[in-house]
Enzyme design. Structure first.
Site, PDB file in Angstrom:
ATOM      1  N   SER A 156       5.871   2.216 -15.671  1.00 43.74           N
ATOM      2  CA  SER A 156       4.682   1.568 -16.885  1.00 43.74           C
ATOM      3  C   SER A 156       5.113   1.655 -18.090  1.00 43.74           C
ATOM      4  O   SER A 156       5.728  -0.204 -17.878  1.00 43.74           O
ATOM      5  CB  SER A 156       3.580   3.175 -17.138  1.00 43.74           C
ATOM      6  N   GLU A 184      -3.287   1.580  -8.131  1.00 45.36           N
ATOM      7  CA  GLU A 184      -2.996   1.633  -9.830  1.00 45.36           C
ATOM      8  C   GLU A 184      -4.268   2.348 -10.582  1.00 45.36           C
ATOM      9  O   GLU A 184      -4.355   3.610 -11.629  1.00 45.36           O
ATOM     10  CB  GLU A 184      -2.264   0.481 -10.649  1.00 45.36           C
ATOM     11  N   HIS A 197      -1.409   5.265 -10.295  1.00 45.62           N
ATOM     12  CA  HIS A 197      -0.745   4.201 -11.508  1.00 45.62           C
ATOM     13  C   HIS A 197       0.527   6.076 -11.372  1.00 45.62           C
ATOM     14  O   HIS A 197       0.084   7.407 -11.577  1.00 45.62           O
ATOM     15  CB  HIS A 197      -1.098   4.663 -13.030  1.00 45.62           C
TER      16      HIS A 197
END
Length: 538
Positions: A225, A342, A449
């Protein structure tokens, strides 16, 4: 005799090399009898760093050394400045407890329920596997940069001790400055302090990791990330070249890794400073140094701006994508990938988390608000509600494809212009919930995610509740990542290798449990994620 100024640094370094062994001997004499040789089957737990001795702890997975400073506290006159070396300490420093969180506001993950105002936070954690029979052999090293949107998170967010043991590598996790304190760009003060912190930590690794059994010449930089975006930017930064031999970008290529042009970054930074009463450009940095950490965090909480790296600076002369395309970036092998869903966690955080689930009637407006009227209308046809159980799943799929999946695929050929790049997609839709997500919801997050972190590490120190085939996938993924850290193409026993873009353009290894088809390369992800739509809208 007056010495020329240019000779002083060399003489000081020579004096330091002479003094350190003497200081180490003195420090060892202050340790209780036998402790200077403290070790067990896992290896020594007393280690001398460049700044002094540290005492770690033996665990079931090996050894760990926590909260070791790699730079001085960036507070007071050092706030909004490049990181300075950490000070030496006398005796033995306890390295069995984590250091402080870097200053940040609250968010929903465990441990982040309160505002943190400590700036003395620039430290690393070192995880080493058991010594084994060949303890004299230096091990490869992975340096991990945590995520958190550049405003939150900490080096302790993952515990990689089991990864270190299984892969036979050493893992270093690091803290770096966040939000305004890490990303403001002001006249006379520079900027990119978070990027500079990460580079300072890499230099600490190069100097010290040998004492922990690591090989400073075999360092892989990795992150997920915001941490993956940091890796992307480090690849483009001339100042980080030579500090690592490989890089892993996980869900970090959003926006093609783009930073903010310097003129724009300075303007927004001055506007932020003016909100705190620091209205003169020439003195804004000094004015902010006089503010309390809480004042800065409170001001940060009241603004909707995002925080990212500044381009057009010595640290980042050009946008990362331009650096990759022109070959003006680190020429090291790269692993790059994302997860298949995600955006579902972001959809949950936008709607269901607040007790306001997205409805079918509100779905078109949500797409328009996120992507603009024209692209939103096209997305409505590509992500019809009839294909999803809930409107939030449709919205989250579109959001993830636009922000993560398609940029990852777009950056692969750019990265391939400067070296080998291996591509993956984590696609286990049965993945256990990430530790920061609510465990009592019926929202189907799937391979969202950060879900892949369950399969490599222990997020927040919590092992994932795997079934047998999820455990098998976790072992395979650890082997793929571990082989790359060891300097070979990513591979796992009995599994297909991760495709290399130069020899297999467009091929991506999908990582799935055996019952879902297992790990297999595919060349259709661009179609699956509607990348023609999203690439045309950029």
């Amino acid at each position: 005799m007056t010495l020329p100024a240019r000779r002083l640094p060399a003489l000081l370094r020579r004096a330091r090399r002479i003094a350190l062994p003497l200081a180490a001997a003195v420090a060892a004499s202050l340790v209780p009898a036998g402790a200077a040789q403290a070790h067990d089957a896992t290896g020594p737990t007393l280690v001398r760093t460049d700044n002094g001795w540290v005492r770690g702890a033996a665990t079931a997975e090996g050894r760990q050394f926590l909260g070791i400073p790699y730079a001085a506290a960036p507070a007071g006159p050092l706030r909004l400045r490049a990181p300075q070396p950490a000070s030496d300490w006398a005796g033995v420093r306890d390295a069995t407890r984590y250091g402080a969180y870097c200053a940040q506001n609250t968010y929903w993950a465990p441990g982040f329920e309160q505002q943190r105002t400590t700036e003395d936070c620039l430290d690393v954690n070192v995880y080493a596997p058991p010594a084994g029979r060949h303890s004299s052999t230096k091990r490869p090293v992975m340096v991990w940069i945590h995520g958190g949107g550049n405003v939150g998170g900490t080096a302790r967010d993952i515990v990689p001790d089991a990864f270190a043991r299984r892969t036979g590598s050493i893992v270093v996790t690091l803290n770096y400055r966040l939000g305004a304190l890490g990303f403001l760009t002001l006249p006379g003060a520079g900027g990119n302090f978070a990027l500079l912190d990460q580079q300072q930590a890499l230099r600490w690794v190069r100097t010290n990791i040998g004492a922990f059994g690591g090989d400073p010449g075999r360092v892989t930089l990795a992150g997920e990330s915001a941490g993956g975006s940091a890796v992307c930017n480090q690849l483009a930064s001339p100042a980080s070249r030579g500090l690592y031999r490989g890089a892993i970008i996980m869900s970090g290529t959003f926006g093609n890794c783009a930073g903010t042009p310097r003129e724009q970054a300075v303007a927004s930074s001055l506007a932020f400073a003016a909100g705190l009463g620091c209205t003169e450009a020439a003195t804004a940095a000094d004015c902010l140094r006089a503010k309390s950490t809480k004042e800065i965090l409170d001001a940060q909480a009241s603004t909707r701006r995002s925080w990212g790296y500044t381009v057009g600076t010595p640290q980042l002369p050009v946008q990362p994508a331009d650096a990759f395309a022109s070959g003006r970036s680190s020429r090291v092998p790269v692993m790059n990938g994302a997860t298949s869903k995600e955006g579902l966690v972001f959809a949950y955080d936008s709607f269901d988390r607040w007790g306001n689930p997205l409805t079918a009637d509100a779905y078109p407006a949500a797409l328009s608000a996120s992507f603009g009227p024209e692209t939103g209308a096209r997305a409505l046809a590509r992500y019809p509600l009839t294909a999803y159980e809930r409107p939030a799943y449709a919205y989250g799929t579109a959001f993830g494809d636009q922000l993560f999946a398609c940029p990852a695929l777009a950056v692969d050929p750019l990265l391939a212009k400067r070296g080998k790049v291996y591509a993956y997609e984590f696609a286990d839709r049965t993945s256990p919930l990430f530790a920061s997500l609510p465990q009592d919801t019926d929202f189907d997050f799937g391979a969202t995610h950060a879900a892949e972190l369950n399969y490599l590490f222990k997020p927040y120190g919590i092992p994932a509740p795997f079934n047998a085939e999820q455990r098998a996938l976790a072992d395979q993924m650890t082997d793929y990542w571990g082989s790359f850290v060891h300097g070979t193409p990513p591979r796992a026993r009995g599994q297909q290798p991760m495709p290399e873009h130069g020899s297999r353009p467009g091929q991506v290894l999908q990582l799935r449990t055996a019952s879902a088809g297992g790990n297999a390369p595919t060349g259709t992800l661009s179609e699956q994620h509607n990348c023609d739509l999203w690439n045309a809208s950029r």
